[in-house]
Scaffold this motif. Structure first.
Motif, mmCIF file in Angstrom:
data_model
loop_
_atom_site.group_PDB
_atom_site.id
_atom_site.type_symbol
_atom_site.label_atom_id
_atom_site.label_comp_id
_atom_site.label_asym_id
_atom_site.label_seq_id
_atom_site.Cartn_x
_atom_site.Cartn_y
_atom_site.Cartn_z
ATOM 1 N N ALA A 71 0.817 -1.223 0.000
ATOM 2 C CA ALA A 71 0.000 0.000 0.000
ATOM 3 C C ALA A 71 0.844 1.264 0.000
ATOM 4 O O ALA A 71 0.356 2.328 -0.395
ATOM 5 C CB ALA A 71 -0.932 0.000 1.209
ATOM 6 N N VAL A 72 2.097 1.180 0.451
ATOM 7 C CA VAL A 72 2.951 2.376 0.507
ATOM 8 C C VAL A 72 4.093 2.277 -0.510
ATOM 9 O O VAL A 72 5.155 2.882 -0.330
ATOM 10 C CB VAL A 72 3.504 2.612 1.931
ATOM 11 N N GLU A 73 3.873 1.531 -1.563
ATOM 12 C CA GLU A 73 4.874 1.409 -2.629
ATOM 13 C C GLU A 73 5.300 2.793 -3.106
ATOM 14 O O GLU A 73 4.459 3.625 -3.446
ATOM 15 C CB GLU A 73 4.282 0.617 -3.795
ATOM 16 N N PRO A 74 6.591 3.084 -3.123
ATOM 17 C CA PRO A 74 7.049 4.416 -3.536
ATOM 18 C C PRO A 74 6.643 4.732 -4.967
ATOM 19 O O PRO A 74 6.605 3.847 -5.832
ATOM 20 C CB PRO A 74 8.576 4.312 -3.408
ATOM 21 N N SER A 75 6.367 6.002 -5.209
ATOM 22 C CA SER A 75 5.939 6.416 -6.548
ATOM 23 C C SER A 75 7.115 6.787 -7.445
ATOM 24 O O SER A 75 7.045 6.625 -8.667
ATOM 25 C CB SER A 75 4.975 7.601 -6.452
ATOM 26 N N SER A 76 8.195 7.275 -6.859
ATOM 27 C CA SER A 76 9.341 7.668 -7.685
ATOM 28 C C SER A 76 10.271 6.481 -7.907
ATOM 29 O O SER A 76 10.422 5.620 -7.034
ATOM 30 C CB SER A 76 10.116 8.807 -7.018
ATOM 31 N N GLN A 77 10.903 6.460 -9.073
ATOM 32 C CA GLN A 77 11.801 5.361 -9.401
ATOM 33 C C GLN A 77 13.000 5.325 -8.451
ATOM 34 O O GLN A 77 13.466 4.245 -8.063
ATOM 35 C CB GLN A 77 12.295 5.484 -10.849
ATOM 36 N N ALA A 78 13.494 6.481 -8.059
ATOM 37 C CA ALA A 78 14.639 6.527 -7.149
ATOM 38 C C ALA A 78 14.298 5.891 -5.804
ATOM 39 O O ALA A 78 15.089 5.121 -5.246
ATOM 40 C CB ALA A 78 15.092 7.970 -6.951
ATOM 41 N N ASP A 79 13.107 6.200 -5.287
ATOM 42 C CA ASP A 79 12.697 5.632 -4.002
ATOM 43 C C ASP A 79 12.439 4.132 -4.132
ATOM 44 O O ASP A 79 12.786 3.346 -3.231
ATOM 45 C CB ASP A 79 11.439 6.332 -3.488
ATOM 46 N N ARG A 80 11.826 3.729 -5.241
ATOM 47 C CA ARG A 80 11.585 2.297 -5.465
ATOM 48 C C ARG A 80 12.905 1.532 -5.501
ATOM 49 O O ARG A 80 13.032 0.450 -4.914
ATOM 50 C CB ARG A 80 10.837 2.076 -6.781
ATOM 51 N N THR A 81 13.885 2.093 -6.187
ATOM 52 C CA THR A 81 15.181 1.430 -6.314
ATOM 53 C C THR A 81 15.854 1.296 -4.959
ATOM 54 O O THR A 81 16.408 0.244 -4.626
ATOM 55 C CB THR A 81 16.091 2.216 -7.275
ATOM 56 N N ARG A 82 15.793 2.356 -4.154
ATOM 57 C CA ARG A 82 16.426 2.320 -2.836
ATOM 58 C C ARG A 82 15.774 1.272 -1.946
ATOM 59 O O ARG A 82 16.457 0.495 -1.263
ATOM 60 C CB ARG A 82 16.357 3.691 -2.182
ATOM 61 N N VAL A 83 14.439 1.215 -1.945
ATOM 62 C CA VAL A 83 13.727 0.242 -1.119
ATOM 63 C C VAL A 83 13.998 -1.178 -1.612
ATOM 64 O O VAL A 83 14.189 -2.105 -0.815
ATOM 65 C CB VAL A 83 12.215 0.547 -1.108
ATOM 66 N N ALA A 84 14.045 -1.343 -2.943
ATOM 67 C CA ALA A 84 14.328 -2.662 -3.510
ATOM 68 C C ALA A 84 15.728 -3.143 -3.118
ATOM 69 O O ALA A 84 15.940 -4.320 -2.811
ATOM 70 C CB ALA A 84 14.191 -2.628 -5.027
ATOM 71 N N GLU A 85 16.676 -2.235 -3.105
ATOM 72 C CA GLU A 85 18.043 -2.592 -2.717
ATOM 73 C C GLU A 85 18.103 -2.988 -1.242
ATOM 74 O O GLU A 85 18.804 -3.940 -0.880
ATOM 75 C CB GLU A 85 18.991 -1.418 -2.999
ATOM 76 N N THR A 86 17.366 -2.276 -0.409
ATOM 77 C CA THR A 86 17.314 -2.619 1.012
ATOM 78 C C THR A 86 16.704 -3.997 1.209
ATOM 79 O O THR A 86 17.201 -4.817 1.992
ATOM 80 C CB THR A 86 16.503 -1.569 1.789
ATOM 81 N N PHE A 87 15.618 -4.264 0.514
ATOM 82 C CA PHE A 87 14.938 -5.561 0.602
ATOM 83 C C PHE A 87 15.883 -6.680 0.184
ATOM 84 O O PHE A 87 16.034 -7.690 0.895
ATOM 85 C CB PHE A 87 13.701 -5.532 -0.306
#
Length: 220
Positions: free
Chosen positions: A183-199
């Motif tokens: 539900a809180v999936e980031p909207s910007s590609q930069a934020d998505r990439t950072r969260v994906a890297e953390t995961f």
């Protein structure tokens, strides 16, 4: 497919290697040596401080009161049920006070603790959730392989660790955590990439932590 499932699939090799790890399989069939369980629990207990802080940050960062209350409930359960398991197991395995609260940390432990604290420092709800989700979902996945409780190992030091991660309340918590993360999936590609890297890093470190439990490294 939600964001959680997308990220899990992106690092499925490490995920499946952790869930089907020899350490896990020995725990599930009750053959895990006391020495290996002792080493694992001593190191795992050192995450409690960072994990509790992450749950606290989730309480602070969650966008709604209902979400805050879920994290608060889990925080209370963690402080009682899980901590009791650790203390009871430490007593049975003869772990001295120093090793419970101030042991030498293995490299795998240091790395995972650092990741937790880096996510904590961001105060980013999606990033905090990414680490929490991996830690809880991956454990729920391996514990699900235990099957019928009647077939679980007889020793509480094995069975109770399985039970903490395989029960209706825990399964509901993991399912809710996935939904909240999606539900809180980031909207910007930069934020998505950072969260994906953390995961992905959290999954890699979970696998490495199980490796270290069976193949003790030289402590730093």
């Amino acid at each position: 497919m939600g964001f959680a499932e997308e990220l899990r699939n992106s690092c499925v090799e490490d995920w499946e290697a952790a869930v089907d790890h020899p350490f896990v399989n020995q725990l599930l069939d009750g053959s895990l040596a006391d020495e290996d369980l002792r080493r694992y629990l001593v190191q795992d207990y050192q995450f409690c401080d960072a994990f509790v802080a992450l749950l606290g940050q989730a309480v602070a960062s969650a966008p709604t009161l209902p979400s805050r209350l879920v994290f608060a409930k889990v925080l209370g359960a963690f402080a009682s049920d899980e901590n009791t398991y650790f203390q009871d197991s430490f007593d049975e395995l003869g772990v001295p006070e120093r090793d419970r609260f101030a042991p030498d940390l293995a490299p795998a432990t240091r790395s995972f603790d650092s990741l937790m604290r880096e996510a904590l420092a961001t105060r980013s709800y999606p990033e905090v959730l990414a680490v929490l989700l991996v830690a809880e979902w991956l454990y729920g996945d391996w514990a699900a392989w235990a099957g019928d409780p009647a077939t679980w190992p007889a020793a509480p030091k094995h069975a109770d660790w399985i039970r903490l991660h395989n029960n209706p309340e825990y399964n509901a918590w993991v399912a809710w955590l996935r939904e909240e993360f999606n539900a809180v999936e980031p909207s910007s590609q930069a934020d998505r990439t950072r969260v994906a890297e953390t995961f992905a890093e959290a999954v890699r470190l979970e696998r490495g932590f199980f490796d270290a439990a069976l193949k003790p490294a030289v402590l730093a």
